[in-house]
Design an enzyme around this catalytic site. Structure first.
Site, PDB file in Angstrom:
ATOM      1  N   GLU A 112       0.818  -1.200   0.000  1.00 39.96           N
ATOM      2  CA  GLU A 112       0.000   0.000   0.000  1.00 39.96           C
ATOM      3  C   GLU A 112       0.866   1.270   0.000  1.00 39.96           C
ATOM      4  O   GLU A 112       1.770   1.417   0.827  1.00 39.96           O
ATOM      5  CB  GLU A 112      -0.931  -0.021   1.227  1.00 39.96           C
ATOM      6  CG  GLU A 112      -1.825   1.189   1.379  1.00 39.96           C
ATOM      7  CD  GLU A 112      -2.700   1.443   0.165  1.00 39.96           C
ATOM      8  OE1 GLU A 112      -3.301   0.473  -0.335  1.00 39.96           O
ATOM      9  OE2 GLU A 112      -2.772   2.597  -0.290  1.00 39.96           O
ATOM     10  N   THR A 122      -5.913   1.123  -5.377  1.00 40.21           N
ATOM     11  CA  THR A 122      -5.411  -0.259  -5.237  1.00 40.21           C
ATOM     12  C   THR A 122      -6.050  -1.184  -6.262  1.00 40.21           C
ATOM     13  O   THR A 122      -5.373  -2.013  -6.878  1.00 40.21           O
ATOM     14  CB  THR A 122      -5.702  -0.827  -3.834  1.00 40.21           C
ATOM     15  OG1 THR A 122      -5.296   0.103  -2.849  1.00 40.21           O
ATOM     16  CG2 THR A 122      -4.960  -2.138  -3.623  1.00 40.21           C
ATOM     17  N   HIS A 181      -1.239   3.435   4.742  1.00 36.83           N
ATOM     18  CA  HIS A 181      -2.299   4.060   3.939  1.00 36.83           C
ATOM     19  C   HIS A 181      -2.528   5.473   4.465  1.00 36.83           C
ATOM     20  O   HIS A 181      -2.400   5.721   5.657  1.00 36.83           O
ATOM     21  CB  HIS A 181      -3.580   3.228   4.059  1.00 36.83           C
ATOM     22  CG  HIS A 181      -4.653   3.607   3.076  1.00 36.83           C
ATOM     23  ND1 HIS A 181      -5.354   4.799   3.153  1.00 36.83           N
ATOM     24  CD2 HIS A 181      -5.138   2.953   1.996  1.00 36.83           C
ATOM     25  CE1 HIS A 181      -6.209   4.862   2.154  1.00 36.83           C
ATOM     26  NE2 HIS A 181      -6.111   3.758   1.434  1.00 36.83           N
ATOM     27  N   HIS A 240       0.631   2.253  -5.684  1.00 31.18           N
ATOM     28  CA  HIS A 240       0.445   3.593  -6.260  1.00 31.18           C
ATOM     29  C   HIS A 240       1.079   4.612  -5.323  1.00 31.18           C
ATOM     30  O   HIS A 240       1.556   4.250  -4.253  1.00 31.18           O
ATOM     31  CB  HIS A 240      -1.040   3.913  -6.474  1.00 31.18           C
ATOM     32  CG  HIS A 240      -1.876   3.667  -5.246  1.00 31.18           C
ATOM     33  ND1 HIS A 240      -1.819   4.477  -4.145  1.00 31.18           N
ATOM     34  CD2 HIS A 240      -2.739   2.666  -4.937  1.00 31.18           C
ATOM     35  CE1 HIS A 240      -2.625   4.010  -3.212  1.00 31.18           C
ATOM     36  NE2 HIS A 240      -3.195   2.894  -3.657  1.00 31.18           N
TER      37      HIS A 240
HETATM   38  C1  GP9 Z   1      -8.646  -1.001   0.804  1.00 31.23           C
HETATM   39  C2  GP9 Z   1      -7.223  -0.856   0.412  1.00 31.23           C
HETATM   40  C3  GP9 Z   1      -6.861   0.574   0.234  1.00 31.23           C
HETATM   41  O1  GP9 Z   1      -9.114  -2.303   0.868  1.00 31.23           O
HETATM   42  O2  GP9 Z   1      -6.919  -1.623  -0.688  1.00 31.23           O
HETATM   43  O3  GP9 Z   1      -7.406   1.074  -0.894  1.00 31.23           O
HETATM   44  P1  GP9 Z   1      -6.937   2.377  -1.665  1.00 31.23           P
HETATM   45  O4  GP9 Z   1      -7.562   3.539  -0.968  1.00 31.23           O
HETATM   46  O5  GP9 Z   1      -5.468   2.483  -1.666  1.00 31.23           O
HETATM   47  O6  GP9 Z   1      -7.478   2.131  -3.007  1.00 31.23           O
HETATM   48 MN    MN Z   2      -3.797   1.422  -2.245  1.00 34.05          MN
END
Ligand code: GP9
Ligand code: MN
Length: 412
Positions: free
Chosen positions: A40, A84, A199, A259
């Site tokens: 992430e 993601t 995140h 990303h």
């Molecule tokens: C949520 C995780 C985060 O399940 O994959 O998502 P993002 O905000 O990075 O798309």
């Molecule tokens: Mn993500």
């Protein structure tokens, strides 16, 4: 009907260098399990950086130089609004995500020829591990469609107050609790792990932080290094557990950033931190995310400088596993191939070539990081690529919007 997809297939074939050319690494990971960790918000800019004398990502820093690691240092994410899920889509299908919305939501029922499906046919068990609600990003529906056998989601994990914060289960507990599930899977397996701790807003309880924050005027950037370190530590623990459980030698590990985590909004702080202006060129270079492919015992470790993107993941993984799909349709190419298509397209039409970067209508020279200067009558060196990029994105969109794989037989 089928004529449009045939046209696209021919176009792709023409674009590619010697696409089918097998490299020496073809099948090097044959019969191994595959563990792909989607990290992430992990960006390249933290690699080899320190905060008050402490490396931010000591595990990845070592791993990328390991004798068994193929490290792609100029690897770009190509995601858009689907975040993601877009990166997952790119990896699984070697198609581009859409320029608005998330294809995981809007086209989850299409026909695909996705990686899990293909691996399934070759006898792999395929699964995803992610400690969030299974319907987030419509994953439950999409995963089912593209052939994952199992999705270990939130309800499969023991989530308590002590082991969670922010978005949910912390990465260290996530990996720890995943091991028994992983071990009980029939081999060979292809398993994707999606981390969560690192995140936005990158908030980490003080007692879980093992590195200082940065000292810029962006709280987001300041905290980013702490969660990056946390995730890096969780990867190390995971790898050690794989060794303890005897699953290390037989597994190919792929660590990939999904990303960016630091948006353009924090450009000022980022520029202070990096000590240079963030122009269009720097902005694109900041879209580089880690990609390390670790194949235990291979001795094939190498630093790859050439440009690559998430669109190239599927053909590359298949190549390493020694799987040839003659009629497959991929916009990406095997990253190991000598002669490759010469650009990486971003979803917004920006692109990267060997020598240039095109961003926000400006053509930058990669050697200087400055706009290319030309007499007015001369054509910009980015011009020929612009057309290719928009055509390629358009074709990929056509496949998705028209569900064109319905009309195509992948097996002949
Ligand atoms: C949520 C995780 C985060 O399940 O994959 O998502 P993002 O905000 O990075 O798309
Ligand atoms: Mn993500």
């Amino acid at each position: 009907d089928g004529s449009e997809i045939e046209k696209i297939r021919n176009y792709i074939a023409d674009q590619k260098g010697e696409e089918s050319s097998k490299t020496e690494l073809f099948g090097i990971a044959e019969d191994k399990n595959v563990v792909l960790v989607s990290m992430e918000s992990m960006q390249n800019f933290v690699l080899d950086k320190e905060v008050n004398g402490e490396e931010i990502t000591p595990f990845m820093n070592d791993l990328k130089e390991n004798k068994d690691t193929l490290w792609f240092k100029n690897f770009y994410h190509q995601t858009a609004q689907g975040k993601t899920s877009d990166s997952e889509f790119l990896v699984e299908n070697s198609l581009y995500p859409l320029d608005r919305g998330a294809v995981y939501f809007t086209h989850a029922q299409n026909d695909y020829n996705a990686l899990p499906e293909l691996l399934n046919e070759k006898g792999y068990t395929t699964s995803v591990f992610h400690a969030n609600n299974e319907s987030f990003w419509n994953r439950d529906v999409m995963y089912d469609n593209i052939g994952y056998d199992h999705f270990y989601s939130k309800e499969d994990f023991e989530i308590k107050e002590e082991n969670s914060f922010g978005w949910g289960l912390e990465d260290k507990a996530f990996f720890e609790q995943s091991i028994p599930y992983l071990k009980e899977q029939e081999q060979p397996f292809y398993s994707k792990f999606i981390t969560l701790t690192h995140h936005f807003p990158f908030d980490l309880p003080e007692d879980k932080a093992s590195i200082d924050k940065l000292d810029t005027n962006s709280t987001t950037l300041n905290q980013y290094v702490q969660t990056a370190r946390y995730t890096d530590e969780s990867l190390k623990e995971f790898m050690n557990r794989m060794k303890e459980k005897g699953m290390y030698e037989d597994t190919m590990f792929i660590f990939m950033g999904d990303h960016y985590g630091i948006s353009e909004f924090h450009k000022g702080a980022m520029s202070d931190y990096l000590g240079r202006d963030i122009n269009g060129y720097e902005h694109i270079q900041l879209q580089r995310v880690p990609l390390m492919i670790h194949i235990p015992g291979s001795g094939e470790g190498k630093i790859y400088e050439k440009i690559a993107g998430q669109i190239d993941m599927k053909p590359t993984i298949l190549h390493l596993l020694g799987i040839e799909e003659k009629r497959d349709i991929n916009f990406g190419e095997n990253m190991l191939a000598e002669h490759r298509k010469d650009f990486i397209a971003m979803r917004d039409g920006s692109f990267i070539t060997k020598d240039y970067i095109y961003s926000k209508s400006v053509c930058y020279d990669k050697e200087t990081g400055e706009p290319v200067e030309l007499p007015p009558e001369e054509e910009s060196p980015c011009e020929p690529f612009k057309e290719k990029v928009s055509k390629e994105l358009e074709y990929s969109d056509n496949i998705i919007y028209g569900d064109l794989f319905r009309f195509y037989d992948f097996k002949d």
